[in-house]
Write a protein that holds these residues in place. Structure first.
Motif, PDB file in Angstrom:
ATOM      1  N   GLU A  16       0.821  -1.215   0.000  1.00  0.00           N
ATOM      2  CA  GLU A  16       0.000   0.000   0.000  1.00  0.00           C
ATOM      3  C   GLU A  16       0.853   1.262   0.000  1.00  0.00           C
ATOM      4  O   GLU A  16       0.615   2.195  -0.766  1.00  0.00           O
ATOM      5  CB  GLU A  16      -0.925   0.015   1.231  1.00  0.00           C
ATOM      6  N   ILE A  17       1.864   1.279   0.876  1.00  0.00           N
ATOM      7  CA  ILE A  17       2.747   2.447   0.948  1.00  0.00           C
ATOM      8  C   ILE A  17       3.512   2.606  -0.356  1.00  0.00           C
ATOM      9  O   ILE A  17       3.684   3.717  -0.870  1.00  0.00           O
ATOM     10  CB  ILE A  17       3.714   2.334   2.154  1.00  0.00           C
ATOM     11  N   SER A  18       3.968   1.501  -0.923  1.00  0.00           N
ATOM     12  CA  SER A  18       4.732   1.554  -2.176  1.00  0.00           C
ATOM     13  C   SER A  18       3.914   2.178  -3.292  1.00  0.00           C
ATOM     14  O   SER A  18       4.381   3.080  -4.002  1.00  0.00           O
ATOM     15  CB  SER A  18       5.170   0.147  -2.587  1.00  0.00           C
ATOM     16  N   LYS A  19       2.691   1.698  -3.451  1.00  0.00           N
ATOM     17  CA  LYS A  19       1.822   2.209  -4.517  1.00  0.00           C
ATOM     18  C   LYS A  19       1.545   3.698  -4.329  1.00  0.00           C
ATOM     19  O   LYS A  19       1.592   4.488  -5.292  1.00  0.00           O
ATOM     20  CB  LYS A  19       0.515   1.417  -4.520  1.00  0.00           C
ATOM     21  N   TYR A  20       1.279   4.088  -3.090  1.00  0.00           N
ATOM     22  CA  TYR A  20       0.998   5.489  -2.779  1.00  0.00           C
ATOM     23  C   TYR A  20       2.241   6.353  -3.005  1.00  0.00           C
ATOM     24  O   TYR A  20       2.160   7.450  -3.586  1.00  0.00           O
ATOM     25  CB  TYR A  20       0.533   5.598  -1.324  1.00  0.00           C
ATOM     26  N   ALA A  21       3.396   5.865  -2.560  1.00  0.00           N
ATOM     27  CA  ALA A  21       4.642   6.632  -2.681  1.00  0.00           C
ATOM     28  C   ALA A  21       4.989   6.889  -4.139  1.00  0.00           C
ATOM     29  O   ALA A  21       5.438   7.990  -4.495  1.00  0.00           O
ATOM     30  CB  ALA A  21       5.778   5.881  -1.994  1.00  0.00           C
ATOM     31  N   HIS A 221       9.512   9.970   6.841  1.00  0.00           N
ATOM     32  CA  HIS A 221       8.106   9.533   6.942  1.00  0.00           C
ATOM     33  C   HIS A 221       7.715   9.155   8.370  1.00  0.00           C
ATOM     34  O   HIS A 221       6.659   8.559   8.588  1.00  0.00           O
ATOM     35  CB  HIS A 221       7.830   8.365   5.988  1.00  0.00           C
ATOM     36  N   ARG A 222       8.560   9.543   9.330  1.00  0.00           N
ATOM     37  CA  ARG A 222       8.289   9.293  10.755  1.00  0.00           C
ATOM     38  C   ARG A 222       8.131   7.798  11.038  1.00  0.00           C
ATOM     39  O   ARG A 222       7.358   7.384  11.901  1.00  0.00           O
ATOM     40  CB  ARG A 222       7.045  10.056  11.233  1.00  0.00           C
ATOM     41  N   GLU A 229      -1.030   5.579   8.698  1.00  0.00           N
ATOM     42  CA  GLU A 229      -0.078   6.277   9.556  1.00  0.00           C
ATOM     43  C   GLU A 229       0.757   7.263   8.736  1.00  0.00           C
ATOM     44  O   GLU A 229       1.015   8.392   9.163  1.00  0.00           O
ATOM     45  CB  GLU A 229       0.833   5.260  10.246  1.00  0.00           C
ATOM     46  N   LEU A 230       1.145   6.851   7.543  1.00  0.00           N
ATOM     47  CA  LEU A 230       1.927   7.713   6.662  1.00  0.00           C
ATOM     48  C   LEU A 230       1.142   8.961   6.282  1.00  0.00           C
ATOM     49  O   LEU A 230       1.650  10.087   6.379  1.00  0.00           O
ATOM     50  CB  LEU A 230       2.333   6.946   5.397  1.00  0.00           C
ATOM     51  N   ILE A 231      -0.105   8.776   5.871  1.00  0.00           N
ATOM     52  CA  ILE A 231      -0.943   9.907   5.458  1.00  0.00           C
ATOM     53  C   ILE A 231      -1.210  10.835   6.638  1.00  0.00           C
ATOM     54  O   ILE A 231      -1.248  12.067   6.495  1.00  0.00           O
ATOM     55  CB  ILE A 231      -2.259   9.392   4.829  1.00  0.00           C
ATOM     56  N   PHE A 232      -1.361  10.260   7.828  1.00  0.00           N
ATOM     57  CA  PHE A 232      -1.556  11.072   9.032  1.00  0.00           C
ATOM     58  C   PHE A 232      -0.315  11.906   9.338  1.00  0.00           C
ATOM     59  O   PHE A 232      -0.401  13.060   9.774  1.00  0.00           O
ATOM     60  CB  PHE A 232      -1.894  10.168  10.227  1.00  0.00           C
TER      61      PHE A 232
END
Length: 276
Positions: A16-21, A221-222, A229-232
């Protein structure tokens, strides 16, 4: 190297993070399979020891499609290296990275097994590797090199990870790569305006040395473990645009600006070292 030719890399095994990034502008997703010997070197430090697995390679490949390159860092050379190389390529790796090499034979072995099927990036993070870089960049199949400042600065008994930028070590290594026409990158960065050594100061040196890649650090990305969590934590697209903007501005500098930025970099590093 213009800002849109500069590869931003994100270490994650989250599909999910990969696709979004990638949608936000990340150029390379970095799956980290290195584990052999890493705990012994870094287990007592606040450094990333990943728990990625070979099965993550296919999941990430499926998630990002052909929109981004997939880099896979394997274990240092060992008896299972040929199997790891072939499996990573079969599962969709675009780039194979070899960490902690010390000999030319390791580079030649990896290059022979890869056989130009994908890109090959040796990760230089030992003094032995630094001493043979001029030979490494001449090996057929070596696409790029990456300078890993974390292990390298410890092996050199330096206090601060970015000290090789100040003491001439990276200047020499990058010169060898440039003369051979071999692209290179180094280190990691936090967000613009953040970091013990601010990202924009590090990026000024990337541009001066004609680097073409950097890793987006955990601080960037904290250390987000999920997409929510990333988007937050951040507006990733905006933060990546800030990095691209800083790189573009650094490319417009005069010779005097470049010299002043190098002095600023060096003075900041010296201040940090003096504080240890």
């Amino acid at each position: 190297m213009r800002s849109n030719d500069f590869n931003l890399m994100l270490i994650t095994n989250s599909a999910e993070i990969s696709k979004y990034a990638v949608k936000c502008g990340v150029d390379r997703i970095f799956v980290d399979l290195e584990i052999n010997g890493k705990f012994e070197r870094q287990g007592h430090l606040d450094t990333l020891i990943s728990r990625h697995s070979m099965s993550d390679v296919k999941r990430i490949r499926d998630a990002i499609g052909s929109n981004s390159e997939l880099l896979v860092r394997l274990n240092p050379f060992f008896e299972g290296s040929e199997r790891e190389i072939n499996e990573a390529i079969e599962l969709g790796a675009d780039i194979i990275m070899l960490p902690m090499f010390r000999t030319l034979e390791e580079i030649e072995f990896f290059s022979k097994v890869i056989n130009n099927r994908v890109k090959f990036v040796p990760l230089l993070e030992t003094l032995d590797a630094a001493n043979i870089l001029d030979q490494v960049v001449e090996v057929d199949g070596v696409s790029e090199v990456y300078f890993g400042l974390n292990d390298l600065h410890r092996e050199m008994n330096l206090k601060f990870m970015f000290q090789p930028l100040q003491n001439g070590v990276l200047e020499k290594l990058s010169s060898i790569a440039r003369k051979a026409g071999t692209p290179f990158g180094f280190g990691g960065i936090a967000r613009v305006g953040e970091g013990t050594l601010p990202a924009e100061i590090i990026l000024s040196e990337h541009v001066r040395l004609n680097s073409s890649a950097v890793i987006l650090s955990r601080t960037f990305h904290r250390n987000a473990k999920s997409l929510d969590e990333l988007i937050f934590n951040m507006d990733m697209e905006s933060e990546i645009q800030k990095i691209r903007s800083v790189i573009s501005k650094h490319h417009e500098r005069t010779e005097a600006d470049i010299s002043n930025d190098k002095l600023l970099l060096d003075s900041n590093i010296i201040k940090i070292i003096d504080g240890y």
